[in-house]
Enzyme design. Sequence first.
Site, short mmCIF file in Angstrom:
data_model
loop_
_atom_site.label_atom_id
_atom_site.label_comp_id
_atom_site.label_asym_id
_atom_site.label_seq_id
_atom_site.Cartn_x
_atom_site.Cartn_y
_atom_site.Cartn_z
N HIS A 1 5.74 -9.29 -3.86
CA HIS A 1 4.92 -8.47 -3.66
C HIS A 1 4.57 -7.45 -4.88
CE1 HIS A 1 2.28 -5.64 -1.65
NE2 HIS A 1 2.93 -4.79 -2.05
N HIS B 1 1.32 -6.20 -7.42
CA HIS B 1 0.91 -4.71 -8.08
C HIS B 1 0.81 -4.86 -9.73
CE1 HIS B 1 0.85 -2.26 -4.64
NE2 HIS B 1 1.98 -2.70 -3.98
N GLU C 1 -3.53 -1.65 -1.89
CA GLU C 1 -3.13 -2.78 -1.21
C GLU C 1 -4.10 -3.62 -0.53
OE1 GLU C 1 0.02 -3.29 -1.07
OE2 GLU C 1 1.16 -1.44 -1.18
N SER D 1 -0.53 -11.04 -2.53
CA SER D 1 0.71 -11.56 -2.22
C SER D 1 0.79 -12.24 -0.96
CB SER D 1 1.88 -10.62 -2.42
OG SER D 1 1.59 -9.49 -1.52
FE FE Z 1 2.44 -2.68 -2.21
#
Ligand code: FE
Length: 291
Positions: free
Chosen positions: A119, A124, A165, A184
Amino acid sequence: MTTVGSDCVFEQNWQKYRREEHAVWRFLFERQQRLLAGRACREYLEGLAGLGVAAKGIPDFRRLNDILDRATGWRIVAVPGLVPDDVFFAHLARRCFPSTCFIRSRNQLDYLQEPDVFHDICGHVPLLMNPVFADYMQAYGKGGLKALGLGHLQHLARLYWYTVEFGLIETPAGLRIYGSGILSSAGESVYSLEDPRPARLRFDLRRIMRTHYRIDDYQRLYFVIDDFQQLFDATRPDFAPIYQEIAILPDLEPAAQIHGDREVSCGEPKKNWAATQRGPSLGRKRLEDVR
Ligand code: FE
Ligand code: PHE
């Protein structure tokens, strides 16, 4: 066990990853590659390619940092898991991205409560290669320290949630994903763009700050930006008066509709949408948690 200082930074210990851990990475990476073509925004895919993040295994942060630092001055710092808010914000404010090192196990491929290295690195880090997004993340870190002092963390946290997010971005080719929680997640990569159930609203700072979010299932609501410059410009003003303004207004549930909401249509359904209709896509728990 490596000692962890007050900044929570420790060592990735890349050479310690086992073959099985690299195999989990490969599975997740290949699955997302198939899903994200035509779904992830261009800036994300360019960042991923630029970093050379690939299927072969969990990347060594030192190698990524050489490239990332040269591109935008950001660096990845290894942390043992979720870190306290003040530590998290202080890292971002210094252009350091705290990344977890562990990878989920084989039986958690679709569901994980906390962020893992897949993730953090695959979700990111690629966008930190983009100069405008890179500046936004640093501004967010500074804003986080300020919000903590003002007692408005919950309002600012919603901004992170609905942009970093779970953000969507409009492009000439249609809606695309830039939120790492979506990028993700195999299920949500498709659901966020193509399921008719969630609402997709134009980005609205105050609306976001007032809106609760769910951490245990796919989102019922996404916010859509025009581009990263819009996001950066909209969040540039001093938030202190804005916090005051919204403090007297009621919070909103994701399903609420209020005057001024501007709905974005999600366009043509994608070809493999049918495949995702088979499983219990809702009612199942969501992949990642807060960061
Ligand atoms: Fe995150
Ligand atoms: N402008 C915000 C403030 O004054 C800081 C911020 C920028 C917060 C970008 C989030 C994202 O608090």
